[in-house]
Motif scaffolding. Structure first.
Motif, short mmCIF file in Angstrom:
data_model
loop_
_atom_site.label_atom_id
_atom_site.label_comp_id
_atom_site.label_asym_id
_atom_site.label_seq_id
_atom_site.Cartn_x
_atom_site.Cartn_y
_atom_site.Cartn_z
N ARG A 185 -34.32 24.30 -17.77
CA ARG A 185 -35.52 24.89 -17.14
C ARG A 185 -35.41 26.41 -17.04
O ARG A 185 -36.41 27.12 -17.10
N GLU A 186 -34.19 26.91 -16.88
CA GLU A 186 -34.00 28.36 -16.82
C GLU A 186 -34.42 29.00 -18.14
O GLU A 186 -35.05 30.08 -18.15
N GLU B 272 -38.15 29.16 -18.13
CA GLU B 272 -38.66 30.21 -17.27
C GLU B 272 -38.57 31.58 -17.94
O GLU B 272 -39.46 32.43 -17.77
N ASN C 261 -27.03 27.69 -9.85
CA ASN C 261 -28.14 27.69 -10.80
C ASN C 261 -29.46 28.05 -10.14
O ASN C 261 -30.29 28.74 -10.75
N ARG D 61 -31.90 31.11 -11.34
CA ARG D 61 -33.30 30.86 -11.68
C ARG D 61 -34.24 31.69 -10.79
O ARG D 61 -35.26 32.19 -11.26
N ARG E 95 -36.99 34.45 -12.19
CA ARG E 95 -38.42 34.45 -11.85
C ARG E 95 -38.84 35.74 -11.15
O ARG E 95 -39.89 36.30 -11.46
#
Length: 295
Positions: free
Chosen positions: A229-230, A233, A269, A273, A277
């Motif tokens: 997911r990082e 992003e 993590n 993240r 963002r």
């Protein structure tokens, strides 16, 4: 942007000693789980689309895994490639980047060595690929008892990837999957209607290779828990937005233990993240380039 689009004309014919290009590279990783990998590869043997290669990355080379890949490669009409590295603690981000570096396709489809694809998995990712987008697919999680039967060879691929069969054999199948089975067009409607945000999930996601390379691949700072997911992003920060296809591109997750999960890594993590963002970071400081330089 043009970098997101397929070539406007066919690429030049490769030299006689070079492999022909492919539309897509399916990338997956595995760690000491050859019986799971065998079932996943069987799923790709059933794909309706054949214009792809598979790149399997193994963190820690084992003869059992190599044997599964070599046996499978002799029985299929597409190329299966193998990359490995010495196991030195958590190394999934590095082996993913090694697999990306080895991939020949313009389009990258990511999955895991414990996720069996539905027969239209590759076809749907390629059909729905779009400029400036990454795709976020879906996952149906199988129970442990059924997983054990699949690994033992007692359940056929066409059965455990069929929601009707699952329902008739005691699985608590959500009604939506039975509706889609009868009316496939509902899958798009459900994808458009879902409130679930599209995220880059390592078991089922895809993106143009140029976009992944621009992001410097997977972040070597990350441990288990959101490393995929990082990347998504960072892609979004660069203007590559996610598109939900969770009901159109589906894989079936084989159950297993997760002894490697720990709160410390999850918090680490989360912090990374959050920074990505807040600061709009688009490129990992340690990632694909470092793997290429070390090669």
């Amino acid at each position: 942007m043009d970098s997101h689009r397929p070539p406007a004309r066919p690429p030049a014919r490769p030299a006689a000693d070079q492999p022909a290009p492919v539309s897509a590279s399916v990338i997956m990783t595995t760690f000491r789980s050859p019986h799971y990998l065998r079932q996943v590869l069987k799923g790709f043997a059933h794909q309706t689309c054949r214009d792809f290669e598979i790149v399997v990355g193994e963190d820690g080379r084992t003869e059992e895994t190599r044997g599964v890949i070599d046996e499978f490669a002799t029985r299929t009409d597409f190329r299966v490639r193998y990359v490995s590295q010495t196991h030195q603690g958590f190394g999934k981000t590095r082996i993913l980047n090694r697999a990306i570096a080895a991939a020949r396709g313009d389009y990258l489809i990511f999955t895991d060595g414990d996720c069996v694809p539905r027969r239209d998995f590759v076809a749907e990712h390629l059909r729905l690929a779009a400029p400036g987008r990454f795709l976020s697919g879906g996952c149906y999680r199988l129970e442990r008892a059924l997983t054990d039967r699949i690994l033992a060879g007692e359940v056929a691929y066409q059965d455990f990837t069929d929601p009707v069969w699952l329902k008739h054999n005691g699985d608590d199948v959500p009604a939506k999957w039975l509706w889609i089975q009868n009316r496939p067009g509902l899958a798009k409607v459900l994808d458009l209607a879902t409130t679930t945000r599209p995220t880059f999930n390592g078991h089922n996601a895809s993106a143009w290779k140029t976009d992944v390379v621009a992001a410097n691949g997977f972040n070597h700072e990350m441990r288990y828990g959101g490393l995929d997911r990082e990347l998504g992003e960072r892609l979004e920060n660069a203007g590559v937005l996610g598109m939900q296809i969770r009901h159109r591109a589906v894989c079936y997750h084989l159950d297993h233990d997760r002894g490697y999960v720990n709160d410390e890594d999850w918090q680490r993590n989360r912090d990374i993240r959050l920074r990505v963002r807040k600061m709009g970071i688009t490129r990992a400081q340690q990632g694909l380039d470092e793997v290429r330089e070390a090669a």
